[in-house]
Design an enzyme around this catalytic site. Structure first.
Site, PDB file in Angstrom:
ATOM      1  CG  ASP A  66     -23.289 -50.029  24.777  1.00  0.00           C
ATOM      2  OD1 ASP A  66     -24.410 -49.257  24.787  1.00  0.00           O
ATOM      3  OD2 ASP A  66     -23.217 -51.109  24.156  1.00  0.00           O
ATOM      4  CG  ASP A  89     -21.720 -56.209  20.724  1.00  0.00           C
ATOM      5  OD1 ASP A  89     -20.887 -56.636  20.061  1.00  0.00           O
ATOM      6  OD2 ASP A  89     -21.703 -56.323  22.090  1.00  0.00           O
ATOM      7  N   GLY A 122     -28.825 -59.183  22.816  1.00  0.00           N
ATOM      8  CA  GLY A 122     -28.686 -60.378  22.382  1.00  0.00           C
ATOM      9  C   GLY A 122     -29.013 -61.138  21.204  1.00  0.00           C
TER      10      GLY A 122
HETATM   11  P1  13P Z   1     -27.841 -56.388  20.036  1.00  0.00           P
HETATM   12  O1  13P Z   1     -27.395 -57.352  21.123  1.00  0.00           O
HETATM   13  O2  13P Z   1     -29.123 -56.517  19.536  1.00  0.00           O
HETATM   14  O3  13P Z   1     -26.580 -56.151  19.044  1.00  0.00           O
HETATM   15  O4  13P Z   1     -27.563 -54.871  20.893  1.00  0.00           O
HETATM   16  C1  13P Z   1     -26.415 -54.086  21.097  1.00  0.00           C
HETATM   17  C2  13P Z   1     -26.564 -53.125  21.877  1.00  0.00           C
HETATM   18  O5  13P Z   1     -27.756 -52.378  22.009  1.00  0.00           O
HETATM   19  C3  13P Z   1     -25.433 -52.379  22.664  1.00  0.00           C
HETATM   20  O6  13P Z   1     -25.847 -51.312  23.786  1.00  0.00           O
HETATM   21  O1  G3H Z   2     -25.801 -53.944  25.264  1.00  0.00           O
HETATM   22  C1  G3H Z   2     -24.699 -54.751  25.418  1.00  0.00           C
HETATM   23  C2  G3H Z   2     -23.757 -54.783  24.426  1.00  0.00           C
HETATM   24  O2  G3H Z   2     -23.845 -55.794  23.715  1.00  0.00           O
HETATM   25  C3  G3H Z   2     -22.392 -55.054  24.988  1.00  0.00           C
HETATM   26  O3  G3H Z   2     -22.194 -56.143  25.396  1.00  0.00           O
HETATM   27  O4  G3H Z   2     -21.614 -55.923  27.786  1.00  0.00           O
HETATM   28  O5  G3H Z   2     -21.178 -58.092  26.682  1.00  0.00           O
HETATM   29  O6  G3H Z   2     -19.721 -56.061  26.297  1.00  0.00           O
HETATM   30  P1  G3H Z   2     -20.939 -56.614  26.795  1.00  0.00           P
HETATM   31 ZN    ZN Z   3     -27.461 -51.502  24.594  1.00  0.00          ZN
END
Ligand code: 13P
Ligand code: G3H
Ligand code: ZN
Length: 331
Positions: free
Chosen positions: A94, A278, A191
């Site tokens: 990701d 997430d 977020g």
């Molecule tokens: P959210 O913060 O809306 O859950 O998005 C997660 C995301 O895009 C991870 O790449």
């Molecule tokens: O887009 C980000 C995801 O929510 C992952 O979050 O980088 O804190 O693991 P992180």
């Molecule tokens: Zn993302």
């Protein structure tokens, strides 16, 4: 020595995306950093018979160790067999931000990577994305690129304002980079605090409704690259029950508003074939942990609070697969 995702029993996203676009649903992309999150994702996706994308961010690799995460994904493949229903599992990076990070993941069992060059100039984004695509495709790994910037926090990068994807750029970008899917910016953000109450209106039930996603941009993009797999990041809905549960049990979260589920369902019915969630999982786990510890101040066995957190997360993901993404029974 490099390790191919094929040897781990994982799959890339190529065929899954085409089926999802044709079938009018989206594949869930859930982030994981620890055992309980992985268990909840697998249990929910096996029980709903949904394909799944296990997402690992650079932050997750730092937190959990990349060797452990890779072997957890290998374990995931064996575990779903044990559960009695095999689902396709993609291991995806990701928000990869450099060629080196993407290469390292490809060399270590990932079946899909995102190269997020959206913070660069258009030409630099193309150059970087193309470099990753060339290496990834030589290893059978699929690549997600991004055009347009989402507001919010991604690891250490904070964008105050979103910049919507320009539909006039997508065809050229897809052609010149060779990406397999494209993340776009149409009003979602990362977020839990996507919108302030001031940015919302209240409906007749007193529920805060944020400004709608820019579906006109999505439609314009679909016209220019028909049937091409589109990805939505920042797609948590921020359930008010979890915010209340956190605050009722000693937490102090500000009012937070996410993307309404009906809008995500509408997006999933289009060429949007991967939806990233997430923050909702983080809220579900935190709410459950806070409640157990608040109700049982003497508890100190981590299984006694992480177990309920895992159960809550599984319930949330089952709901997403069945009612929001439409991925249930598509494995
Ligand atoms: P959210 O913060 O809306 O859950 O998005 C997660 C995301 O895009 C991870 O790449
Ligand atoms: O887009 C980000 C995801 O929510 C992952 O979050 O980088 O804190 O693991 P992180
Ligand atoms: Zn993302």
């Amino acid at each position: 020595m490099s390790i191919s995702y094929k040897d781990l029993g994982l799959t890339n996203s190529k065929e899954l995306f085409q089926k999802a676009v044709d079938g009018g649903y989206a594949i869930p992309a859930y982030n994981f950093n620890n055992l309980e999150q992985l268990q909840a994702i697998l249990l929910a996706c096996v029980e709903t018979k949904s394909p799944v994308i296990l997402q690992v961010s650079a932050g997750a690799r730092k937190y959990a160790n990349s060797t452990l995460l890779r072997n957890m994904a290998r374990g995931a493949v064996e575990y779903v067999k044990e559960l009695g229903f095999e689902i396709p599992i993609v291991l995806h990076l990701d928000h990869g931000d450099t060629f080196e990070l993407c290469k390292d993941c490809i060399d270590n069992g990932f079946s899909s990577v995102m190269i997020d060059g959206s913070h660069h100039s258009y030409e630099k984004n193309i150059e970087l994305t193309k470099q990753v695509v060339e290496y990834a495709h030589a290893h059978g790994v699929t690549v997600e690129g991004e055009l347009g910037v989402l507001a919010g926090v991604e690891d250490d990068v904070v964008a105050e304002e979103s910049t919507y994807t320009k539909p006039e750029e997508v065809e050229d970008f897809v052609k010149r980079t060779g990406v397999d899917s494209l993340a776009i910016s149409i009003g979602t953000s990362h977020g839990a605090h996507k919108f302030t109450p001031e940015q919302c209106t209240k409906n007749e039930d007193g529920v805060l409704v944020p400004p709608p996603l820019k579906f006109e941009i999505l439609e314009e993009i679909e016209k220019r690259i028909p049937g091409f797999p589109i990805v939505l990041h920042g797609s948590s809905s921020v359930p008010v029950e979890y915010i209340d549960m956190i605050n009722d049990n000693g937490g102090a979260m500000k009012a937070a508003v996410g993307i309404p589920e009906e809008q995500l369902r509408k997006a999933a019915a289009s060429a949007v074939c991967k939806i990233n969630i997430d923050s909702d999982g983080r809220l579900a786990m935190t709410a459950a942990v806070r409640k157990v510890l608040n109700d049982n101040p003497g508890e100190f066995d981590p299984r006694k609070y992480l177990g309920p957190a895992r159960d809550e997360l599984k319930k949330l993901y089952m709901h997403k697969n069945i009612n929001v993404l439409g991925s249930a029974n598509k494995a």
